[in-house]
Design a protein around this motif. Structure first.
Motif, PDB file in Angstrom:
ATOM      1  N   GLY A  87       0.884  -1.183   0.031  1.00 37.24           N
ATOM      2  CA  GLY A  87       0.040  -0.263  -0.113  1.00 37.24           C
ATOM      3  C   GLY A  87       0.721   1.337  -0.004  1.00 37.24           C
ATOM      4  O   GLY A  87       0.220   2.402  -0.062  1.00 37.24           O
ATOM      5  N   LYS A  88       2.112   1.201   0.200  1.00 31.60           N
ATOM      6  CA  LYS A  88       2.838   2.420   0.104  1.00 31.60           C
ATOM      7  C   LYS A  88       3.381   2.665  -1.301  1.00 31.60           C
ATOM      8  O   LYS A  88       3.977   1.740  -2.005  1.00 31.60           O
ATOM      9  CB  LYS A  88       3.984   2.081   1.112  1.00 31.60           C
ATOM     10  N   HIS A  89       3.603   3.968  -1.552  1.00 32.30           N
ATOM     11  CA  HIS A  89       4.031   4.138  -2.963  1.00 32.30           C
ATOM     12  C   HIS A  89       5.739   4.508  -2.948  1.00 32.30           C
ATOM     13  O   HIS A  89       6.267   5.340  -2.554  1.00 32.30           O
ATOM     14  CB  HIS A  89       3.378   5.625  -3.024  1.00 32.30           C
ATOM     15  N   GLN A  90       6.206   3.328  -3.356  1.00 30.24           N
ATOM     16  CA  GLN A  90       7.650   3.246  -3.216  1.00 30.24           C
ATOM     17  C   GLN A  90       8.327   2.566  -4.376  1.00 30.24           C
ATOM     18  O   GLN A  90       7.530   1.682  -5.175  1.00 30.24           O
ATOM     19  CB  GLN A  90       8.055   2.348  -1.941  1.00 30.24           C
ATOM     20  N   LEU A  91       9.547   2.656  -4.733  1.00 27.49           N
ATOM     21  CA  LEU A  91      10.200   2.020  -5.801  1.00 27.49           C
ATOM     22  C   LEU A  91      11.410   1.282  -5.001  1.00 27.49           C
ATOM     23  O   LEU A  91      12.487   1.795  -4.868  1.00 27.49           O
ATOM     24  CB  LEU A  91      10.644   2.809  -6.917  1.00 27.49           C
ATOM     25  N   LEU A  92      11.388   0.055  -4.760  1.00 25.08           N
ATOM     26  CA  LEU A  92      12.312  -0.525  -3.899  1.00 25.08           C
ATOM     27  C   LEU A  92      12.651  -1.851  -5.009  1.00 25.08           C
ATOM     28  O   LEU A  92      14.008  -2.068  -4.799  1.00 25.08           O
ATOM     29  CB  LEU A  92      11.838  -1.324  -2.816  1.00 25.08           C
ATOM     30  N   SER A  93      12.000  -2.327  -5.750  1.00 25.45           N
ATOM     31  CA  SER A  93      12.481  -3.494  -6.612  1.00 25.45           C
ATOM     32  C   SER A  93      11.718  -3.353  -7.977  1.00 25.45           C
ATOM     33  O   SER A  93      10.630  -3.015  -8.190  1.00 25.45           O
ATOM     34  CB  SER A  93      12.144  -4.780  -5.891  1.00 25.45           C
ATOM     35  N   VAL A  94      12.448  -3.775  -9.024  1.00 24.01           N
ATOM     36  CA  VAL A  94      11.627  -3.842 -10.378  1.00 24.01           C
ATOM     37  C   VAL A  94      10.698  -4.870 -10.364  1.00 24.01           C
ATOM     38  O   VAL A  94       9.823  -4.990 -11.239  1.00 24.01           O
ATOM     39  CB  VAL A  94      12.554  -4.368 -11.509  1.00 24.01           C
ATOM     40  N   GLU A  95      10.483  -5.925  -9.406  1.00 22.31           N
ATOM     41  CA  GLU A  95       9.541  -6.824  -9.247  1.00 22.31           C
ATOM     42  C   GLU A  95       8.250  -6.286  -9.002  1.00 22.31           C
ATOM     43  O   GLU A  95       7.179  -7.020  -9.004  1.00 22.31           O
ATOM     44  CB  GLU A  95       9.791  -7.745  -8.188  1.00 22.31           C
ATOM     45  N   GLN A  96       8.174  -4.831  -8.727  1.00 21.93           N
ATOM     46  CA  GLN A  96       6.716  -4.187  -8.553  1.00 21.93           C
ATOM     47  C   GLN A  96       5.956  -4.241  -9.951  1.00 21.93           C
ATOM     48  O   GLN A  96       4.975  -3.754  -9.817  1.00 21.93           O
ATOM     49  CB  GLN A  96       6.850  -2.739  -7.937  1.00 21.93           C
ATOM     50  N   PHE A  97       6.733  -4.369 -11.077  1.00 19.69           N
ATOM     51  CA  PHE A  97       6.090  -4.010 -12.276  1.00 19.69           C
ATOM     52  C   PHE A  97       5.619  -5.310 -12.820  1.00 19.69           C
ATOM     53  O   PHE A  97       6.093  -6.319 -12.746  1.00 19.69           O
ATOM     54  CB  PHE A  97       7.440  -3.212 -13.212  1.00 19.69           C
ATOM     55  N   THR A  98       4.682  -4.848 -14.041  1.00 17.65           N
ATOM     56  CA  THR A  98       4.419  -5.992 -14.904  1.00 17.65           C
ATOM     57  C   THR A  98       4.588  -5.466 -16.312  1.00 17.65           C
ATOM     58  O   THR A  98       5.121  -4.051 -16.309  1.00 17.65           O
ATOM     59  CB  THR A  98       2.934  -6.017 -15.013  1.00 17.65           C
ATOM     60  N   ARG A  99       4.521  -6.001 -17.369  1.00 16.28           N
ATOM     61  CA  ARG A  99       5.073  -5.258 -18.632  1.00 16.28           C
ATOM     62  C   ARG A  99       4.044  -4.034 -18.843  1.00 16.28           C
ATOM     63  O   ARG A  99       4.605  -3.091 -19.333  1.00 16.28           O
ATOM     64  CB  ARG A  99       4.834  -6.491 -19.682  1.00 16.28           C
ATOM     65  N   GLU A 100       2.871  -4.136 -18.359  1.00 16.78           N
ATOM     66  CA  GLU A 100       1.817  -3.208 -18.840  1.00 16.78           C
ATOM     67  C   GLU A 100       2.272  -1.751 -17.860  1.00 16.78           C
ATOM     68  O   GLU A 100       2.260  -0.836 -18.439  1.00 16.78           O
ATOM     69  CB  GLU A 100       0.286  -3.508 -18.350  1.00 16.78           C
ATOM     70  N   SER A 101       2.402  -2.047 -16.692  1.00 19.55           N
ATOM     71  CA  SER A 101       2.748  -0.951 -15.783  1.00 19.55           C
ATOM     72  C   SER A 101       4.249  -0.400 -16.384  1.00 19.55           C
ATOM     73  O   SER A 101       4.284   1.094 -15.998  1.00 19.55           O
ATOM     74  CB  SER A 101       2.680  -1.489 -14.460  1.00 19.55           C
ATOM     75  N   VAL A 102       5.152  -1.137 -16.575  1.00 20.55           N
ATOM     76  CA  VAL A 102       6.406  -0.284 -16.997  1.00 20.55           C
ATOM     77  C   VAL A 102       6.214   0.544 -18.247  1.00 20.55           C
ATOM     78  O   VAL A 102       6.682   1.537 -18.256  1.00 20.55           O
ATOM     79  CB  VAL A 102       7.531  -1.572 -17.086  1.00 20.55           C
ATOM     80  N   GLU A 103       5.444  -0.203 -18.973  1.00 20.75           N
ATOM     81  CA  GLU A 103       5.213   0.477 -20.299  1.00 20.75           C
ATOM     82  C   GLU A 103       4.452   2.030 -20.129  1.00 20.75           C
ATOM     83  O   GLU A 103       4.447   2.960 -20.788  1.00 20.75           O
ATOM     84  CB  GLU A 103       4.519  -0.388 -21.509  1.00 20.75           C
ATOM     85  N   GLU A 104       3.652   1.932 -19.098  1.00 19.82           N
ATOM     86  CA  GLU A 104       2.902   3.067 -18.867  1.00 19.82           C
ATOM     87  C   GLU A 104       3.866   3.968 -18.072  1.00 19.82           C
ATOM     88  O   GLU A 104       3.563   5.111 -18.334  1.00 19.82           O
ATOM     89  CB  GLU A 104       1.664   2.641 -17.805  1.00 19.82           C
ATOM     90  N   LEU A 105       4.567   3.785 -17.474  1.00 22.57           N
ATOM     91  CA  LEU A 105       5.717   4.481 -16.895  1.00 22.57           C
ATOM     92  C   LEU A 105       6.683   5.208 -17.905  1.00 22.57           C
ATOM     93  O   LEU A 105       6.891   6.386 -17.595  1.00 22.57           O
ATOM     94  CB  LEU A 105       6.781   3.959 -15.872  1.00 22.57           C
ATOM     95  N   PHE A 106       6.859   4.329 -18.992  1.00 23.40           N
ATOM     96  CA  PHE A 106       7.661   4.999 -20.044  1.00 23.40           C
ATOM     97  C   PHE A 106       6.743   6.055 -20.926  1.00 23.40           C
ATOM     98  O   PHE A 106       7.388   6.714 -21.738  1.00 23.40           O
ATOM     99  CB  PHE A 106       8.211   4.030 -21.039  1.00 23.40           C
ATOM    100  N   ARG A 107       5.371   5.950 -20.737  1.00 22.08           N
ATOM    101  CA  ARG A 107       4.736   6.810 -21.500  1.00 22.08           C
ATOM    102  C   ARG A 107       4.665   8.156 -20.885  1.00 22.08           C
ATOM    103  O   ARG A 107       4.794   9.256 -21.498  1.00 22.08           O
ATOM    104  CB  ARG A 107       3.242   6.304 -21.411  1.00 22.08           C
ATOM    105  N   VAL A 108       4.941   8.074 -19.477  1.00 23.51           N
ATOM    106  CA  VAL A 108       4.953   9.373 -18.599  1.00 23.51           C
ATOM    107  C   VAL A 108       6.585   9.968 -19.045  1.00 23.51           C
ATOM    108  O   VAL A 108       6.611  11.016 -19.429  1.00 23.51           O
ATOM    109  CB  VAL A 108       5.024   9.184 -17.308  1.00 23.51           C
ATOM    110  N   ALA A 109       7.497   8.998 -19.114  1.00 27.25           N
ATOM    111  CA  ALA A 109       8.865   9.466 -19.285  1.00 27.25           C
ATOM    112  C   ALA A 109       9.063   9.962 -20.866  1.00 27.25           C
ATOM    113  O   ALA A 109       9.565  11.080 -21.133  1.00 27.25           O
ATOM    114  CB  ALA A 109       9.867   8.253 -19.218  1.00 27.25           C
ATOM    115  N   ASP A 110       8.262   9.442 -21.779  1.00 29.31           N
ATOM    116  CA  ASP A 110       8.207  10.037 -23.149  1.00 29.31           C
ATOM    117  C   ASP A 110       7.751  11.520 -23.258  1.00 29.31           C
ATOM    118  O   ASP A 110       8.016  12.439 -23.616  1.00 29.31           O
ATOM    119  CB  ASP A 110       7.240   9.426 -24.185  1.00 29.31           C
TER     120      ASP A 110
END
Ligand code: NCD
Length: 431
Positions: A87-110
């Motif tokens: 429930g906490k908004h953290q980035l500790l490990s890549v294991e938090q991501f799915t392919r969909e969520s990582v690509e969503e993050l990259f849309r923000v990066a774009d």
């Protein structure tokens, strides 16, 4: 159009998982036309795509989205809730991501690219303060996190080194974390012990980002590495599914590669060749994790020649001597160096050569050679530059402002350089 044309098209290709060639054919336009639409606005050859094409692409993407929704692949709600840890908004490990969520993050990066490339400014994080706590050596991670936060309008407080921190007086992680949380709104932490950043995160409710925990993980680096691979592949007309990724060097202590292989494993049918000097092989638990998903092929080698042939990506790393326990090795031998001769001999014209940096450029270190510097296949500086948009996206998502960025942008009032480095390849700055 609400978002930049480049962001819109790149996102569409990523969602449909199509190369430029096939995407152009799918929407019935010439590849050359698509290339000009994909250039950054303001570049000389940039063209605006016709509105009818935009409507058609929107329709295909929406159809795809609906199909995924019916197949229940798509999750909803803010991205930060979907990647949250307990429930906490953290980035500790890549294991938090799915392919969909990582690509969503990259849309923000774009979307961040015009700011990262110094054409626009934003103040969406005005008033927010970042605590950059680095208890271990760092140059690019610390500065790029700080610059990313500042470019969104926030301010940064830094601490560097263990000796000058209160931890050297025996303060616990719990106390440091709790105290810092009273001062800042988000913390980026680098610490020499594996698991320590998770401990910091337990002692606070503000967002925490793992900037590298010993030999454990380095999730923001892996995210910018994956973003780089996808961006470079898009330019080269390749898909990541089915690609051959060769990873060389100290795979035992290199945390960047531990995170990277786990993140790449979200894609399908990859071939990993892991090339390490004896004694510095990838830990078995990381290999097991990758082997569990996506029917990948994993091969391990101790010599470059065996593992580099046919690679789409070479990812080289530095010997992490500072983490050695009882290993005797000093550095790489000459026959372990990635240099121009090796790349010419074993790899194709369209390989990309990456490295998280720093590379050891001292004589006899035999890390990634500087003789590749003028070669456009060397992607290391484009890779490092990508640290800014990706880290801006991480902050925007964790602080819940990603939907405000687009409308917060204003033109810069000063003149930024058009070419950042003297040896920038022709493709630098373009997709
Ligand atoms: C790496 C790190 O600190 O893990 N660098 C980085 O963050 N870009 C790699 C290294 O130190 O070799």
């Amino acid at each position: 159009m609400a978002v930049a044309q480049q962001v819109f098209l790149r996102d569409a290709m990523r969602r449909l998982n199509l190369t430029r060639e096939i995407f152009a054919a799918r929407i019935g336009v010439k590849r050359r036309a698509l290339d000009t639409w994909l250039l950054p606005e303001g570049s000389q050859e940039f063209r605006t795509m016709p509105e009818v094409v935009q409507r058609f692409v929107t329709e295909i993407v929406e159809n795809q989205h609906l199909m995924e929704k019916y197949a229940q692949v798509v999750q909803t709600g803010p991205l930060r809730d979907r990647i949250a840890v307990e429930g906490k908004h953290q980035l500790l490990s890549v294991e938090q991501f799915t392919r969909e969520s990582v690509e969503e993050l990259f849309r923000v990066a774009d979307q961040m690219q015009p700011i990262a490339r110094r054409q626009k400014v934003s103040r969406v994080l005005e008033g927010a303060v970042l605590g950059n706590l680095f208890f271990e050596a760092s140059t690019r991670t610390r500065v790029s996190f700080g610059a990313a936060f500042s470019r969104l309008g926030g301010s940064v407080c830094d601490t560097t080194g263990f000796t000058f921190s209160s931890m050297a007086k025996g303060e616990s992680i719990y106390d440091t974390s709790r105290v810092m949380s009273g001062y800042v709104d988000v913390m980026v932490i680098r610490h020499p012990e594996q698991g320590s950043v998770a401990e910091f995160a337990k002692a606070t409710n503000i967002p925490v980002v793992n900037g590298g925990d010993g030999a454990g993980e380095h999730p923001s680096q892996a995210l910018l590495d994956l973003y780089t691979i996808l961006t470079e592949f898009s330019r080269l007309g390749k898909l990541l599914d089915g690609a051959h990724i060769a990873i060389t060097g100290d795979l035992k202590y290199g945390r960047t590669v531990h995170s990277l292989v786990k993140l790449l494993a979200l894609y399908k049918g990859l071939k990993f060749t892991l090339i390490a000097p004896p004694g510095l092989e990838m830990p078995q638990d990381v290999i097991d994790q990758v082997a569990k998903q996506g029917n990948h092929v994993i091969e391990q080698y101790s010599e470059l020649a065996d593992g580099l042939k046919g690679a789409d990506v070479i990812y080289a790393t530095r010997v992490q001597k500072e983490r050695f326990a009882d290993e005797q090795m000093e550095g790489y031998t000459a026959d372990f160096q990635i240099n121009k001769a090796v790349v010419e001999r074993y790899c194709a014209e369209d390989v990309i050569v990456m490295h998280p940096l720093p590379r050891d450029s001292r004589e006899g270190a035999h890390d990634l050679s500087v003789d590749l510097n003028p070669d456009p296949r060397l992607a290391i500086f484009r890779q490092a530059d990508n640290g800014i948009p990706v880290r801006m996206a991480i902050f925007a998502v964790l602080l819940g402002v990603e939907n405000l960025v687009q409308h917060s942008m204003r033109d810069v009032t000063w003149s930024p350089p058009s070419h950042i480095g003297p040896e920038d390849a022709v493709f630098h700055g373009m997709y």
